[in-house]
Design a protein around this motif. Structure first.
Motif, PDB file in Angstrom:
ATOM      1  N   ASP A   1       0.705  -1.237   0.274  1.00  0.00           N
ATOM      2  CA  ASP A   1      -0.089  -0.158  -0.098  1.00  0.00           C
ATOM      3  C   ASP A   1       0.997   1.205  -0.042  1.00  0.00           C
ATOM      4  OD1 ASP A   1       1.105   0.199   2.757  1.00  0.00           O
ATOM      5  OD2 ASP A   1      -0.853   0.299   3.318  1.00  0.00           O
ATOM      6  N   ARG A   2       2.047   0.892  -0.331  1.00  0.00           N
ATOM      7  CA  ARG A   2       3.108   2.378  -0.219  1.00  0.00           C
ATOM      8  C   ARG A   2       4.321   2.098  -1.045  1.00  0.00           C
ATOM      9  NH1 ARG A   2       3.052   2.136   5.898  1.00  0.00           N
ATOM     10  NH2 ARG A   2       1.071   1.265   5.520  1.00  0.00           N
TER      11      ARG A   2
ATOM     12  N   PRO B   1       7.983  12.010   4.738  1.00  0.00           N
ATOM     13  CA  PRO B   1       8.705  11.368   6.105  1.00  0.00           C
ATOM     14  C   PRO B   1       7.436  10.509   6.895  1.00  0.00           C
ATOM     15  CG  PRO B   1       9.638  13.472   6.022  1.00  0.00           C
ATOM     16  CD  PRO B   1       8.473  13.519   4.951  1.00  0.00           C
ATOM     17  N   GLY B   2       7.980   9.519   7.513  1.00  0.00           N
ATOM     18  CA  GLY B   2       6.906   8.692   8.062  1.00  0.00           C
ATOM     19  C   GLY B   2       6.039   9.369   9.204  1.00  0.00           C
ATOM     20  N   ASP B   3       4.760   8.617   9.758  1.00  0.00           N
ATOM     21  CA  ASP B   3       3.935   9.296  10.252  1.00  0.00           C
ATOM     22  C   ASP B   3       4.261   9.783  11.770  1.00  0.00           C
ATOM     23  OD1 ASP B   3       2.157   8.628   8.337  1.00  0.00           O
ATOM     24  OD2 ASP B   3       1.392   6.837   9.462  1.00  0.00           O
ATOM     25  N   GLU B   4       5.532   8.952  12.432  1.00  0.00           N
ATOM     26  CA  GLU B   4       5.896   9.283  13.615  1.00  0.00           C
ATOM     27  C   GLU B   4       6.820  10.764  13.561  1.00  0.00           C
ATOM     28  OE1 GLU B   4       8.373   6.197  15.372  1.00  0.00           O
ATOM     29  OE2 GLU B   4       6.496   4.873  15.547  1.00  0.00           O
ATOM     30  N   VAL B   5       7.460  10.825  12.381  1.00  0.00           N
ATOM     31  CA  VAL B   5       8.179  11.940  12.320  1.00  0.00           C
ATOM     32  C   VAL B   5       7.357  13.297  12.223  1.00  0.00           C
ATOM     33  CG1 VAL B   5       9.878  13.315  10.808  1.00  0.00           C
ATOM     34  CG2 VAL B   5      10.398  10.820  11.431  1.00  0.00           C
TER      35      VAL B   5
ATOM     36  N   LEU C   1       4.575  -3.333   2.157  1.00  0.00           N
ATOM     37  CA  LEU C   1       3.320  -3.880   3.026  1.00  0.00           C
ATOM     38  C   LEU C   1       3.224  -2.935   4.249  1.00  0.00           C
ATOM     39  CD1 LEU C   1       3.752  -7.584   2.755  1.00  0.00           C
ATOM     40  CD2 LEU C   1       2.103  -6.433   1.265  1.00  0.00           C
ATOM     41  N   PRO C   2       2.033  -2.888   5.068  1.00  0.00           N
ATOM     42  CA  PRO C   2       1.918  -2.526   6.104  1.00  0.00           C
ATOM     43  C   PRO C   2       2.868  -3.032   7.192  1.00  0.00           C
ATOM     44  CG  PRO C   2      -0.205  -2.461   5.336  1.00  0.00           C
ATOM     45  CD  PRO C   2       0.582  -3.397   4.474  1.00  0.00           C
ATOM     46  N   ASP C   3       3.736  -2.283   8.033  1.00  0.00           N
ATOM     47  CA  ASP C   3       4.786  -2.962   8.796  1.00  0.00           C
ATOM     48  C   ASP C   3       5.646  -4.032   8.102  1.00  0.00           C
ATOM     49  OD1 ASP C   3       3.838  -1.251  10.895  1.00  0.00           O
ATOM     50  OD2 ASP C   3       2.135  -2.709  11.255  1.00  0.00           O
TER      51      ASP C   3
ATOM     52  N   PRO D   1      10.906  -4.790   2.770  1.00  0.00           N
ATOM     53  CA  PRO D   1      10.212  -4.207   1.530  1.00  0.00           C
ATOM     54  C   PRO D   1      11.038  -4.624   0.202  1.00  0.00           C
ATOM     55  CG  PRO D   1      10.663  -2.588   3.099  1.00  0.00           C
ATOM     56  CD  PRO D   1      11.333  -3.785   3.580  1.00  0.00           C
ATOM     57  N   ARG D   2      12.355  -5.022   0.287  1.00  0.00           N
ATOM     58  CA  ARG D   2      13.270  -5.362  -0.793  1.00  0.00           C
ATOM     59  C   ARG D   2      12.661  -6.674  -1.603  1.00  0.00           C
ATOM     60  NH1 ARG D   2      17.345  -4.513  -3.854  1.00  0.00           N
ATOM     61  NH2 ARG D   2      18.472  -6.434  -4.726  1.00  0.00           N
ATOM     62  N   ALA D   3      12.414  -7.392  -0.310  1.00  0.00           N
ATOM     63  CA  ALA D   3      12.128  -8.737  -0.631  1.00  0.00           C
ATOM     64  C   ALA D   3      10.677  -8.984  -1.389  1.00  0.00           C
ATOM     65  CB  ALA D   3      11.846  -9.930   0.592  1.00  0.00           C
ATOM     66  N   THR D   4       9.758  -8.052  -0.812  1.00  0.00           N
ATOM     67  CA  THR D   4       8.345  -7.952  -1.134  1.00  0.00           C
ATOM     68  C   THR D   4       8.247  -7.402  -2.768  1.00  0.00           C
ATOM     69  OG1 THR D   4       7.665  -7.395   0.836  1.00  0.00           O
ATOM     70  CG2 THR D   4       6.268  -6.558  -0.816  1.00  0.00           C
ATOM     71  N   THR D   5       9.173  -6.522  -2.750  1.00  0.00           N
ATOM     72  CA  THR D   5       9.483  -5.990  -4.352  1.00  0.00           C
ATOM     73  C   THR D   5      10.036  -7.044  -5.229  1.00  0.00           C
ATOM     74  OG1 THR D   5       9.826  -3.801  -3.360  1.00  0.00           O
ATOM     75  CG2 THR D   5      10.440  -4.018  -5.633  1.00  0.00           C
ATOM     76  N   LEU D   6      10.910  -7.752  -4.886  1.00  0.00           N
ATOM     77  CA  LEU D   6      11.605  -8.538  -5.710  1.00  0.00           C
ATOM     78  C   LEU D   6      10.395  -9.927  -6.358  1.00  0.00           C
ATOM     79  CD1 LEU D   6      15.195  -8.863  -4.180  1.00  0.00           C
ATOM     80  CD2 LEU D   6      14.690  -7.941  -6.332  1.00  0.00           C
TER      81      LEU D   6
END
Length: 225
Positions: A5-6, A91-95, A199-201, A205-210
């Motif tokens: 989702d991002r 930047p991320g939500d926390e920042v 994905l959320p949390d 992300p690299r593995a997800t994209t690959l």
């Protein structure tokens, strides 16, 4: 499996995201920031770079040409015919929440001072001789550029106008992997980035994209690695 989702953009080298900052920083070339002084990558610039990455990836996967047009539009990266929708990479939500809290209720000039401090924390000034249209230095023309510091992570929300198919995800994943520079003066080593779907949390992300970029399994072939 939950769909990403991002889009995550991590700066691997100083980058120039040229634009207007909240309060102006006095540099000849400023950096684009939001109303809180935080730098961001405008969505149309991100979409344009992703489309360029997708087109370059067609050299090894020409069968995705139709998917590129469907995902990114046939003529312009922000055309109405594209099904991909991205927001600004921020930047991320926390920042963002921490900065908004620090600025809440502050009156001027303290608010402007704090905004400038936020911008300064994410950027640095570089000085050099201005380069002319033919690539030669212009004597006596010193310029300052405000650049983003490496290590900054920006996140762009990802949505679709219609539900994407497998080839659309594969096209977008390969576009992310092929996008390795964003911003001005890329030919001088500026703006190197790592771009991934997440994905959320997402722990990786690299593995997800690959996984999404992998070619479809052939008939009778086990799709598992």
């Amino acid at each position: 499996m939950t769909d990403p989702d991002r889009i995550v953009v991590r700066l691997a080298s100083p980058a120039l995201f040229v634009g207007a900052s909240a309060d102006g920083t006095g540099a000849d070339t400023d950096v684009v920031t939001d109303e809180h002084g935080l730098p961001y990558l405008p969505r149309h610039r991100l979409a344009a770079r992703l489309r360029t990455g997708a087109l370059s990836a067609l050299r090894v996967a020409p069968d995705l040409a139709e998917a590129v047009d469907r995902v990114f539009g046939r003529s312009r990266s922000h055309g109405a015919d594209r099904i991909l929708r991205t927001g600004h990479a921020v930047p991320g939500d926390e920042v963002r929440a921490a900065v908004a809290h620090a600025l809440a209720g502050r009156a001027e000039p303290i608010r402007s001072t704090l905004r400038r401090a936020v911008t300064d924390a994410h950027t640095t000034l570089e000085s050099g001789i201005e380069v002319g249209p033919h690539g030669a230095p212009e004597p006596g023309r010193l310029r300052t550029n405000r650049v983003l510091l490496p290590g900054l992570v920006l996140i762009a929300p990802l949505t679709w106008a219609v539900p994407p198919e497998e080839e659309h995800w594969r096209c977008l994943a390969r576009a992310c992997l092929a996008t390795d520079q964003i911003g001005r003066k890329a030919s001088r080593g500026r703006g190197r980035v790592d771009v991934h779907l997440a994905l959320p949390d997402d722990p990786d992300p690299r593995a997800t994209t690959l996984a999404l970029a992998a070619p479809p399994a052939r008939a009778g072939e086990d799709p598992r690695p």
